[in-house]
Design a protein around this motif. Structure first.
Motif, PDB file in Angstrom:
ATOM      1  N   TRP A  41       0.793  -1.229   0.000  1.00  0.00           N
ATOM      2  CA  TRP A  41       0.000   0.000   0.000  1.00  0.00           C
ATOM      3  C   TRP A  41       0.821   1.272   0.000  1.00  0.00           C
ATOM      4  O   TRP A  41       0.256   2.366   0.048  1.00  0.00           O
ATOM      5  CB  TRP A  41      -0.922   0.005   1.229  1.00  0.00           C
ATOM      6  CG  TRP A  41      -1.888  -1.119   1.205  1.00  0.00           C
ATOM      7  CD1 TRP A  41      -1.844  -2.270   1.956  1.00  0.00           C
ATOM      8  CD2 TRP A  41      -3.039  -1.253   0.353  1.00  0.00           C
ATOM      9  NE1 TRP A  41      -2.902  -3.090   1.619  1.00  0.00           N
ATOM     10  CE2 TRP A  41      -3.639  -2.490   0.649  1.00  0.00           C
ATOM     11  CE3 TRP A  41      -3.609  -0.429  -0.629  1.00  0.00           C
ATOM     12  CZ2 TRP A  41      -4.794  -2.930  -0.010  1.00  0.00           C
ATOM     13  CZ3 TRP A  41      -4.749  -0.876  -1.285  1.00  0.00           C
ATOM     14  CH2 TRP A  41      -5.330  -2.112  -0.973  1.00  0.00           C
ATOM     15  N   GLY A  42       2.153   1.191  -0.017  1.00  0.00           N
ATOM     16  CA  GLY A  42       2.950   2.403   0.129  1.00  0.00           C
ATOM     17  C   GLY A  42       2.824   2.935   1.537  1.00  0.00           C
ATOM     18  O   GLY A  42       2.570   2.177   2.481  1.00  0.00           O
TER      19      GLY A  42
ATOM     20  N   ASN B 235       0.562   8.415   1.197  1.00  0.00           N
ATOM     21  CA  ASN B 235      -0.071   8.223  -0.109  1.00  0.00           C
ATOM     22  C   ASN B 235      -1.571   8.435  -0.020  1.00  0.00           C
ATOM     23  O   ASN B 235      -2.236   7.845   0.844  1.00  0.00           O
ATOM     24  CB  ASN B 235       0.235   6.817  -0.648  1.00  0.00           C
ATOM     25  CG  ASN B 235       1.684   6.660  -1.057  1.00  0.00           C
ATOM     26  OD1 ASN B 235       2.400   5.867  -0.471  1.00  0.00           O
ATOM     27  ND2 ASN B 235       2.106   7.427  -2.043  1.00  0.00           N
ATOM     28  N   ILE B 236      -2.086   9.200  -0.942  1.00  0.00           N
ATOM     29  CA  ILE B 236      -3.512   9.520  -0.928  1.00  0.00           C
ATOM     30  C   ILE B 236      -4.333   8.221  -0.953  1.00  0.00           C
ATOM     31  O   ILE B 236      -4.019   7.303  -1.691  1.00  0.00           O
ATOM     32  CB  ILE B 236      -3.879  10.472  -2.096  1.00  0.00           C
ATOM     33  CG1 ILE B 236      -5.243  11.088  -1.877  1.00  0.00           C
ATOM     34  CG2 ILE B 236      -3.762   9.783  -3.443  1.00  0.00           C
ATOM     35  CD1 ILE B 236      -5.524  12.297  -2.754  1.00  0.00           C
ATOM     36  N   GLY B 237      -5.321   8.180  -0.083  1.00  0.00           N
ATOM     37  CA  GLY B 237      -6.158   6.990   0.018  1.00  0.00           C
ATOM     38  C   GLY B 237      -5.834   6.118   1.218  1.00  0.00           C
ATOM     39  O   GLY B 237      -6.635   5.268   1.591  1.00  0.00           O
ATOM     40  N   ASN B 238      -4.660   6.306   1.816  1.00  0.00           N
ATOM     41  CA  ASN B 238      -4.293   5.471   2.961  1.00  0.00           C
ATOM     42  C   ASN B 238      -4.779   6.041   4.297  1.00  0.00           C
ATOM     43  O   ASN B 238      -4.705   5.348   5.319  1.00  0.00           O
ATOM     44  CB  ASN B 238      -2.782   5.212   2.987  1.00  0.00           C
ATOM     45  CG  ASN B 238      -2.397   4.109   2.006  1.00  0.00           C
ATOM     46  OD1 ASN B 238      -3.214   3.232   1.711  1.00  0.00           O
ATOM     47  ND2 ASN B 238      -1.175   4.151   1.493  1.00  0.00           N
TER      48      ASN B 238
ATOM     49  N   LEU C 154      -8.375   8.284   5.209  1.00  0.00           N
ATOM     50  CA  LEU C 154      -9.559   8.799   4.504  1.00  0.00           C
ATOM     51  C   LEU C 154     -10.138  10.046   5.156  1.00  0.00           C
ATOM     52  O   LEU C 154     -10.707  10.896   4.468  1.00  0.00           O
ATOM     53  CB  LEU C 154     -10.624   7.707   4.407  1.00  0.00           C
ATOM     54  CG  LEU C 154     -10.214   6.503   3.565  1.00  0.00           C
ATOM     55  CD1 LEU C 154     -11.272   5.408   3.634  1.00  0.00           C
ATOM     56  CD2 LEU C 154      -9.955   6.906   2.114  1.00  0.00           C
TER      57      LEU C 154
ATOM     58  N   HIS D  43     -10.311  16.043   4.787  1.00  0.00           N
ATOM     59  CA  HIS D  43     -10.358  15.000   3.757  1.00  0.00           C
ATOM     60  C   HIS D  43      -9.412  15.389   2.631  1.00  0.00           C
ATOM     61  O   HIS D  43      -8.961  16.524   2.557  1.00  0.00           O
ATOM     62  CB  HIS D  43     -11.786  14.859   3.208  1.00  0.00           C
ATOM     63  CG  HIS D  43     -12.745  14.330   4.217  1.00  0.00           C
ATOM     64  ND1 HIS D  43     -13.037  12.999   4.341  1.00  0.00           N
ATOM     65  CD2 HIS D  43     -13.452  14.961   5.182  1.00  0.00           C
ATOM     66  CE1 HIS D  43     -13.886  12.832   5.340  1.00  0.00           C
ATOM     67  NE2 HIS D  43     -14.161  14.008   5.869  1.00  0.00           N
ATOM     68  N   GLY D  44      -9.166  14.444   1.726  1.00  0.00           N
ATOM     69  CA  GLY D  44      -8.377  14.749   0.524  1.00  0.00           C
ATOM     70  C   GLY D  44      -7.008  15.319   0.899  1.00  0.00           C
ATOM     71  O   GLY D  44      -6.368  14.882   1.850  1.00  0.00           O
ATOM     72  N   ARG D  45      -6.561  16.297   0.127  1.00  0.00           N
ATOM     73  CA  ARG D  45      -5.225  16.854   0.362  1.00  0.00           C
ATOM     74  C   ARG D  45      -5.129  17.553   1.716  1.00  0.00           C
ATOM     75  O   ARG D  45      -4.039  17.708   2.264  1.00  0.00           O
ATOM     76  CB  ARG D  45      -4.856  17.844  -0.725  1.00  0.00           C
ATOM     77  CG  ARG D  45      -4.581  17.234  -2.067  1.00  0.00           C
ATOM     78  CD  ARG D  45      -3.276  16.456  -2.100  1.00  0.00           C
ATOM     79  NE  ARG D  45      -3.076  15.891  -3.424  1.00  0.00           N
ATOM     80  CZ  ARG D  45      -2.383  14.806  -3.682  1.00  0.00           C
ATOM     81  NH1 ARG D  45      -1.793  14.128  -2.698  1.00  0.00           N
ATOM     82  NH2 ARG D  45      -2.252  14.365  -4.902  1.00  0.00           N
TER      83      ARG D  45
ATOM     84  N   PRO E 185      -8.815   3.205   5.591  1.00  0.00           N
ATOM     85  CA  PRO E 185      -9.272   2.162   4.668  1.00  0.00           C
ATOM     86  C   PRO E 185      -8.933   0.773   5.211  1.00  0.00           C
ATOM     87  O   PRO E 185      -7.968   0.604   5.964  1.00  0.00           O
ATOM     88  CB  PRO E 185      -8.477   2.449   3.398  1.00  0.00           C
ATOM     89  CG  PRO E 185      -7.225   3.097   3.884  1.00  0.00           C
ATOM     90  CD  PRO E 185      -7.612   3.892   5.097  1.00  0.00           C
ATOM     91  N   LEU E 186      -9.720  -0.176   4.836  1.00  0.00           N
ATOM     92  CA  LEU E 186      -9.484  -1.571   5.220  1.00  0.00           C
ATOM     93  C   LEU E 186      -9.224  -2.409   3.974  1.00  0.00           C
ATOM     94  O   LEU E 186      -9.650  -2.066   2.879  1.00  0.00           O
ATOM     95  CB  LEU E 186     -10.707  -2.132   5.956  1.00  0.00           C
ATOM     96  CG  LEU E 186     -11.089  -1.430   7.261  1.00  0.00           C
ATOM     97  CD1 LEU E 186     -12.405  -1.991   7.793  1.00  0.00           C
ATOM     98  CD2 LEU E 186      -9.976  -1.608   8.300  1.00  0.00           C
TER      99      LEU E 186
END
Lengths: 467, 467
Positions: free
Chosen positions: B160-161, B165-168, B170, B187-189, B210-211
């Motif tokens: 997963w990096g 990293n975006i998405g890791n 939320l 959220h986001g950036r 995230p799972l």
């Protein structure tokens, strides 16, 4: 010539079909995508379709056909488009679609009979939160056995690479074609003996496939007015390790607007698009990236109204070979190629090909992992003129470092690596000593002296004559 | 000097602790890994530990401390090792460990309070077949908030990096330190404003993470007599797209035998090892690859007997900073570094460093994805002699293209990218106008004129004096 009456008698209780119209239908796949294969294979038909319901029946059929010297060409759902499942020398089409049970669901894998349709397998695994890693765009009709015997990876390969990668197929049961057929349980490297061998050296009856977490994938279409912007965006998000995609594809304008008829209301002629299947929890970060790239979000299945979604096919049915299929429905004169743009120069190579060919070869890329790195393969549309020009387009790609897997050839080698697969050849010697399985597809078997440097197209001498 | 009595009175019902021994204990993390930080920070202690049980209490504490001008340093479980959670200027340690509820489990994500221990979160998500993507080796004690505020990625980063990293990550709820603290939903950036900021510009009270699919990970140790063989094997399997790993690490001989005391029975002094956490359905293909690489399989948790497994820690507690911890227990004179070996030359760079330093810096690598590619970072053991030689070892790495994230510095910048993070600095101006949150950790705030080219170590002028 096969003595059908004798064969049917010997097959006993196994279900058969000899109505010529149905036999011809079951002898065809999507070979007609290619104007070359269409010309070569349109007349091909088996003598008899045989539909076993169990591995015991498969063994009986193979033993019987071995005794009578009848060729046997296995078939899943006939969704291939290399003529994989076409019985070039007639004989029996072995239809495995009635062996379609899911036999076991484990944490991380599923065991199913070869004729199980991929979407049906997922229907059974999804309640447990799991789904198949890889699927072709013919997910709703293709069988798992046919996918392994004739497919490469498709949807999901952005995450998992191809079927060829170790771990993407866990086990295969295979029946040999001998006087006394054997049943082999293949694992590890032995799987390569029969994977993507078009059923030329054994009949796959059961598979074990790995599973991944299942999601209600969100279909997303983002648009750009410049195709290379779409390509660069696709490459960027494909390298975002924290996002979960099932599919990342790009299609150059005007193909999306011209060919995706049911999605046309979301598209303009100038839109080049990225087609994405995104896990729901990756949508918000994806929207952040789309905003930063000034991409236009043209469609999102999670926010579209019921009215907007009405009648739309799932997005994956716009990708891979379905892109070409939708194009052919609008313009039957087009055809396509299959190109690899190798890492790390894949984006630059796409740019070069786009510049050279322009609208003669509108771009269509499928992003995928290849030995650990993101790169892309292409299934570009080709505005077909002549077979000579098609060969020239192939040559120009290869001269620019973009290997072609030629979908206008019906042999394993010409459509693939253009050399003998020694493992598969050796296994054919062992598992199909009379050469009765799917004749004409493995050049290395049919013509051991074949000149691989030759520019000539291989023609199987046993190909049945057109009437 | 903080007026503790006045502060306690103003805090009202919020739980506090002023027993000096306990306060000192809760003012420390694993800073003592570093002989440099040990010398600088050993005396550091807060005046009061405050343990809120709700976001409302956090707001009350921050409002109160703002009014009184009391510094506040947030703390999860104190498992960091850069002095992240140490209150350099005294004041309050804000212990968030009692805000530890899992609030919602969704398909693909979990919402939890900041003080929830990572392993406890997974205990609640695993019955639904899901688990956190990333975890530190202190999984059984670290909190999710502390991980996000002071960690980088760790176990799971091969897939997963990093957290960055975006998405890791939320979502984060963050309370500001102002006259009237605000609660922000990031959220986001915007997440980058407070991630890996050591709590210098806001207090994280709630997270959404995230799972991924959960597995009963199999611990595997494979051995080689040559360290570079272990490295190359790790790099190879990390690039196999069809396999599922949670962890891929390598440790050079003789450290595994010398330091992994409970696993010593499986190890010989000459064994360099790869330490792997493997999904059960990836074990068979992995064993195929191990066989082809002539690796010795020294331990597998799925085939070891109950007797063999007795008393063994999970394999991930041999990796990341736990490798160093186990080394320190055997030999308190060692220390370590954190190195990045960038793609695509990471293996060659490891080989160069191994050749230069030999047993002075025994190798320890953690393979991970970095912007879509597999590379590795190192936490090599250093047989410590002097601070001058340690700085020289750092310099030689950097001269060879291997950036160092220096674990012998307590500031964000010196332990990280060695430059101002403009986003985090701007957010500190807004969210902590008095500069009361975790003072002394963000050079850009403390000393806007700091010379980043300087070779000098930053010393926080507000650091409390040793007695």
């Amino acid at each position: 010539m096969t003595d059908i009456a004798a064969l049917k008698a010997a097959l006993g209780d196994v279900k058969t079909e000899d109505n010529p119209a149905i036999v011809k239908q079951k002898s065809r796949d999507f070979f007609w995508y290619s104007p070359v294969l269409k010309r070569q294979l349109d007349h091909v038909t088996a003598d008899l379709v045989v539909s076993p319901k169990s591995e015991a029946e498969v063994i009986h059929v193979l033993k019987t056909c071995f005794g009578l010297g009848v060729p046997v060409t296995p078939r899943g759902a006939g969704t291939g488009n290399y003529g994989q499942a076409m019985p070039l020398a007639g004989g029996v089409v072995l239809n495995l679609a009635e062996m379609n049970k899911v036999k076991a669901i484990k944490r991380g894998s599923v065991v199913a009979e070869a004729g199980a349709v991929l979407a049906k397998i997922d229907e059974e695994t999804k309640p447990g939160g799991q789904e198949l890693r890889l699927r072709p765009s013919t997910y709703h009709t293709a069988t798992i056995g046919g996918f392994i015997a004739g497919g490469s990876g498709g949807i999901g390969s952005i995450r998992w690479g191809g079927l060829r990668n170790i771990g993407n197929v866990l086990g295969l049961r295979v029946v040999t074609m001998e006087e006394n057929p054997r049943v082999l349980d293949l694992h590890g490297r032995d799987l390569m003996k029969v994977m993507h061998a078009y059923g030329t050296n054994g009949i796959i009856t059961e598979v074990e496939m790995p599973l991944d977490a299942s999601y209600d994938w969100v279909d997303v279409i983002v648009g750009f007015n410049d195709y290379m912007q779409a390509v660069r965006f696709a490459d960027q998000i494909a390298n975002e390790d924290g996002l979960v995609f099932k599919e990342i594809s790009t299609v150059a304008a005007p193909a999306p607007h011209d060919y995706f008829l049911r999605h046309k209301k979301f598209l303009k002629p100038e839109h080049s698009v990225a087609l994405l299947m995104v896990a729901p929890h990756a949508i918000e970060p994806l929207m952040t990236l789309a905003g930063e790239a000034r991409a236009k979000v043209l469609f999102r299945s999670d926010t579209a109204s019921a009215e907007e979604r009405k009648g739309l096919p799932p997005l994956f049915e716009l990708t891979w070979n379905h892109t070409t299929l939708r194009g052919l429905r609008v313009d039957p004169t087009i055809t396509y190629l299959q190109v690899l743009y190798p890492f790390p120069d894949h984006v630059a190579k796409v740019e070069t090909m786009t510049r050279i060919f322009g609208d003669e070869v509108p771009g269509h890329l499928e992003f995928q992992r290849f030995d650990g790195k993101v790169c892309c393969s292409g299934l570009p549309i080709v505005r077909f003129t002549t077979e000579e020009r098609l060969d020239e387009i192939v040559r120009i790609h290869e001269e620019n470092g973009c290997p072609i897997f030629n979908p206008h050839r019906y042999t394993l080698e010409e459509g693939g690596m253009k050399r003998t697969d020694a493992v598969q050849l050796a296994f054919k010697r062992e598992a199909d000593p009379k050469g009765l399985l799917n004749p004409g597809k493995m050049i290395a078997w049919e013509n051991p002296d074949y000149d691989w440097k030759s520019d000539k197209v291989y023609l199987f001498p046993g190909l049945q004559a057109a009437e």
